[in-house]
Design a protein around this motif. Structure first.
Motif: not given
Length: 239
Positions: A228-229, A231-239, A222-223, A32-36
């Protein structure tokens, strides 16, 4: 009139700092807190609804453990995952565990692995399937091997090494096939120890740890990609 905190009062900030530390570490472990990622104490305090004091204490503790670092005049940053360093730590771990098996043999303490054999040398229908439970049993297995060697200092160093690997190692049990492989490989190692074939047990142990190391690297990458995906596109599952 005396002005002092009772014992129960004194425990409140300590408990709050410990709770904040555990929640922050969980955020790191679950990406939930990503490296970097950069963040501030105020951001964490607001999200966790606590003051900055327990947040600061938790962050300094995580800094000592190598999970976060201070960025001058900016705040804090999650340290990037350094797989080259992880590989070096894995090599130290292997040396410690192989050494403990050799000591176990010299001290004729093969009988001390009885409890481990009861856990791991069991039929498939009696195996634990919960990922977190298997991870904890696995930690106990490797710590138990080292403890059986009879050197408390080696055990202490091994404990510290395992803590530094924990952020990636726990992911090894998120796939059923890895749980099955862990049971089978642990049982094979214990069987060789029981038969007094320490050299073969050491070979199997190194192979077992190397296989886990490669697997957790793949799972971690993989995780991280998925996180990161998301975080960038949080609504992608709803599309």
């Amino acid at each position: 009139m005396h002005n002092y905190a009772t014992e129960s009062d004194a425990l409140v900030p300590l408990n709050r700092a410990e709770d904040t530390y555990r929640r922050l570490k969980e955020d790191l472990f679950n990406f939930r807190l990503l490296p970097g990622d950069d963040f501030s104490e105020n951001e964490i305090a607001a999200r966790m609804e606590v003051s900055r004091t327990p947040v600061r204490e938790a962050l300094f503790r995580l800094q000592r453990e190598g999970y976060v670092s201070v960025v001058p005049r900016m705040g804090w940053q999650v340290r990037p995952l350094d797989f080259e360093k992880f590989d070096q730590i894995y090599e130290v771990r292997i040396l410690l565990e192989e050494s403990s098996l050799q000591r176990l043999s010299r001290k004729n303490k093969v009988s001390s692995i009885g409890a481990l054999m009861q856990t791991w040398c069991c039929p498939p229908d009696l195996r634990e399937s919960n990922a977190k439970a298997v991870w904890m049993l696995d930690e106990d297995f490797h710590a138990g091997l080292v403890a059986s060697g009879g050197n408390p200092e080696i055990w202490r160093i091994h404990h510290d090494v395992m803590e530094r690997l924990r952020i990636i190692r726990r992911l090894d049990f998120t796939k059923p096939e890895r749980v099955s492989a862990t049971y089978e490989e642990h049982a094979a190692i214990l069987e060789q120890i029981h038969r007094g074939r320490i050299g073969e047990a050491q070979r199997l142990l190194r192979s077992h740890i190397d296989a886990s190391r490669l697997e957790v690297r793949k799972i971690t990458l993989s995780m991280l990609y998925e996180a990161r995906l998301e975080k960038v596109t949080p609504d992608r599952r709803e599309q």
